[in-house]
Design a protein around this motif. Structure first.
Motif, short mmCIF file in Angstrom:
data_model
loop_
_atom_site.label_atom_id
_atom_site.label_comp_id
_atom_site.label_asym_id
_atom_site.label_seq_id
_atom_site.Cartn_x
_atom_site.Cartn_y
_atom_site.Cartn_z
N ALA A 43 1.02 -1.13 -0.26
CA ALA A 43 0.00 -0.30 0.06
C ALA A 43 1.39 1.13 -0.11
O ALA A 43 2.26 1.09 0.62
CB ALA A 43 -1.27 -0.34 1.00
N THR A 44 0.40 2.76 -0.58
CA THR A 44 0.79 3.74 -0.51
C THR A 44 0.10 5.19 -0.35
O THR A 44 -1.23 4.48 -0.03
CB THR A 44 1.90 3.72 -1.67
N GLY A 45 1.08 5.96 -0.07
CA GLY A 45 0.06 7.19 -0.31
C GLY A 45 0.30 8.00 1.17
O GLY A 45 1.16 7.90 2.05
N PHE A 46 -0.01 9.51 0.77
CA PHE A 46 0.56 10.31 2.13
C PHE A 46 0.02 11.07 3.10
O PHE A 46 -0.14 11.72 3.65
CB PHE A 46 1.93 11.59 1.73
N LEU A 47 -2.04 10.54 1.94
CA LEU A 47 -2.46 11.32 3.05
C LEU A 47 -3.44 10.74 4.50
O LEU A 47 -3.96 9.64 4.70
CB LEU A 47 -4.18 11.16 2.10
N THR A 48 -1.99 10.42 4.77
CA THR A 48 -1.85 10.25 6.81
C THR A 48 -1.86 11.02 8.14
O THR A 48 -1.94 12.04 7.21
CB THR A 48 -1.16 8.74 6.25
N LEU A 49 -2.15 11.10 8.89
CA LEU A 49 -2.46 11.75 9.81
C LEU A 49 -1.17 12.21 10.39
O LEU A 49 -1.24 12.93 10.85
CB LEU A 49 -3.28 11.10 11.44
N ASP A 50 -0.42 11.18 10.01
CA ASP A 50 1.35 11.76 10.13
C ASP A 50 1.92 13.16 8.81
O ASP A 50 3.12 13.34 10.23
CB ASP A 50 2.50 10.79 9.79
N ARG A 51 0.89 13.50 8.63
CA ARG A 51 1.06 14.56 7.93
C ARG A 51 1.82 16.10 8.68
O ARG A 51 1.71 16.52 8.36
CB ARG A 51 1.05 15.02 6.14
N PHE A 52 0.41 15.50 9.79
CA PHE A 52 0.95 16.54 10.57
C PHE A 52 1.53 16.21 12.04
O PHE A 52 1.13 15.52 12.30
CB PHE A 52 -0.65 16.79 10.85
N THR A 53 2.24 17.59 12.43
CA THR A 53 3.01 17.50 13.34
C THR A 53 1.75 18.07 14.67
O THR A 53 2.33 18.14 15.96
CB THR A 53 4.07 18.02 13.49
N ASP A 54 1.20 19.33 14.69
CA ASP A 54 0.30 19.35 15.90
C ASP A 54 -1.06 20.06 14.77
O ASP A 54 -1.85 19.59 14.20
CB ASP A 54 0.90 20.67 16.62
N GLY A 55 -2.02 20.28 15.71
CA GLY A 55 -3.29 21.33 15.08
C GLY A 55 -3.70 20.57 16.25
O GLY A 55 -4.32 19.62 17.13
N ARG A 56 -5.12 21.28 16.64
CA ARG A 56 -6.24 20.93 17.09
C ARG A 56 -7.55 20.70 17.09
O ARG A 56 -8.30 19.67 16.83
CB ARG A 56 -6.69 22.84 17.82
N ASP A 57 -7.70 21.16 14.92
CA ASP A 57 -9.58 20.98 14.73
C ASP A 57 -8.99 20.49 13.50
O ASP A 57 -8.30 20.93 12.61
CB ASP A 57 -10.27 21.82 14.28
N LEU A 58 -9.65 19.01 12.47
CA LEU A 58 -9.13 18.16 11.50
C LEU A 58 -10.24 18.43 10.73
O LEU A 58 -11.61 18.32 11.21
CB LEU A 58 -8.80 17.08 11.81
N TRP A 59 -9.46 18.75 9.47
CA TRP A 59 -11.62 19.41 8.30
C TRP A 59 -10.82 17.58 7.22
O TRP A 59 -9.33 17.96 6.98
CB TRP A 59 -11.06 20.55 7.92
#
Length: 258
Positions: A100-116
């Motif tokens: 499997a591949t792809g980079f639309l994963t949560l580890d793209r973000f190091t921080d943040g409070r609200d996810l859209w």
């Protein structure tokens, strides 16, 4: 695209559900060695009548912990791949690449409070996988799933979304998720009408969400129509929200496998 025999496994189709004349879901067996991160995609192969194999990338709807693999597809009129795929029946064989591949994963973000999570059409698939995984609920204070389709009948997986917070392992996070359906071509009960970019520009999306799209707190994942992705990215740039890169963390992540 071709793939050598050691690159894929042969899986059995367990279920096919036709949602509309142009949308369907399919579920297959899962090889014991297949691993993926929620938000990634797999390459599927179908064998044509002449013996040749056609490959396409599809985001996984299923959770990384499910014993099956599920995919969400649109029928492209005359399309080489989906024309073959839509003819498959339970018991037929589907080829699935092992990696499997792809980079639309949560580890793209190091921080943040609200996810859209902004999606159009079958682009909702990776977000359904992410929402069935524990991590997203633990990391973010609020989650906004925005799902845009042309007609109300195309709103798929609404029962799955509605039932997420009733799952035993997610009950403690009840109230974090808001589902915001969007329909572009007709008035539909409970849905906003207009393109996602329009809804951001005129403020309706934030008004319904009761939350501001801001670089400080918001992290945005986008998947769907390539034009929507480009237009939304440009719009978010005007709010100082940038693509998140490994060398330079930002506020936006997209998938470009279309």
């Amino acid at each position: 695209m071709t793939a050598s025999a050691d690159k894929f496994t042969r899986q059995t189709l367990l279920d096919v559900q036709t949602l509309t004349p142009s949308l369907f879901t399919l579920r297959t067996t899962r090889d014991a060695g297949f691993r993926f991160v929620a938000g990634q995609f797999a390459r599927l192969g179908v064998t044509k009548a002449d013996g040749s194999v056609v490959w396409r990338a599809y985001s996984l709807v299923s959770s990384p912990h499910d014993e099956f693999l599920e995919f969400f597809s649109i029928v492209v009129p005359g399309g080489e791949f989906t024309s073959e795929l839509s003819r498959l029946r339970v018991g037929d064989t589907l080829l699935i690449e092992k990696q499997a591949t792809g980079f639309l994963t949560l580890d793209r973000f190091t921080d943040g409070r609200d996810l859209w999570l902004l999606s159009t059409g079958t682009g909702v698939a990776p977000f359904l996988s992410i929402l069935q995984d524990f991590e997203v609920w633990e990391r973010f204070r609020t989650i906004k799933l925005v799902y845009s389709v042309r007609e109300g009948a195309e709103l798929a997986y609404t029962d799955l979304v509605a039932g997420l917070e009733q799952r035993e392992y997610l009950q403690e996070y009840a109230g974090k998720l808001q589902f915001i359906p969007v329909v572009t071509r007709e008035d539909y009960p409970g849905a906003l009408r207009g393109r996602i970019t329009q809804l951001i520009e005129d403020g309706r999306l934030e008004q319904v969400a009761g939350l501001e799209l801001s670089p400080e707190h918001s992290r945005v994942m986008i998947c769907g129509n390539p034009q929507m992705i480009d237009d939304t990215r440009q719009l978010l740039k005007t709010r100082d929200m940038r693509l998140s890169l490994s060398r330079k963390p930002g506020q936006v992540a997209v998938e470009n496998y279309w």
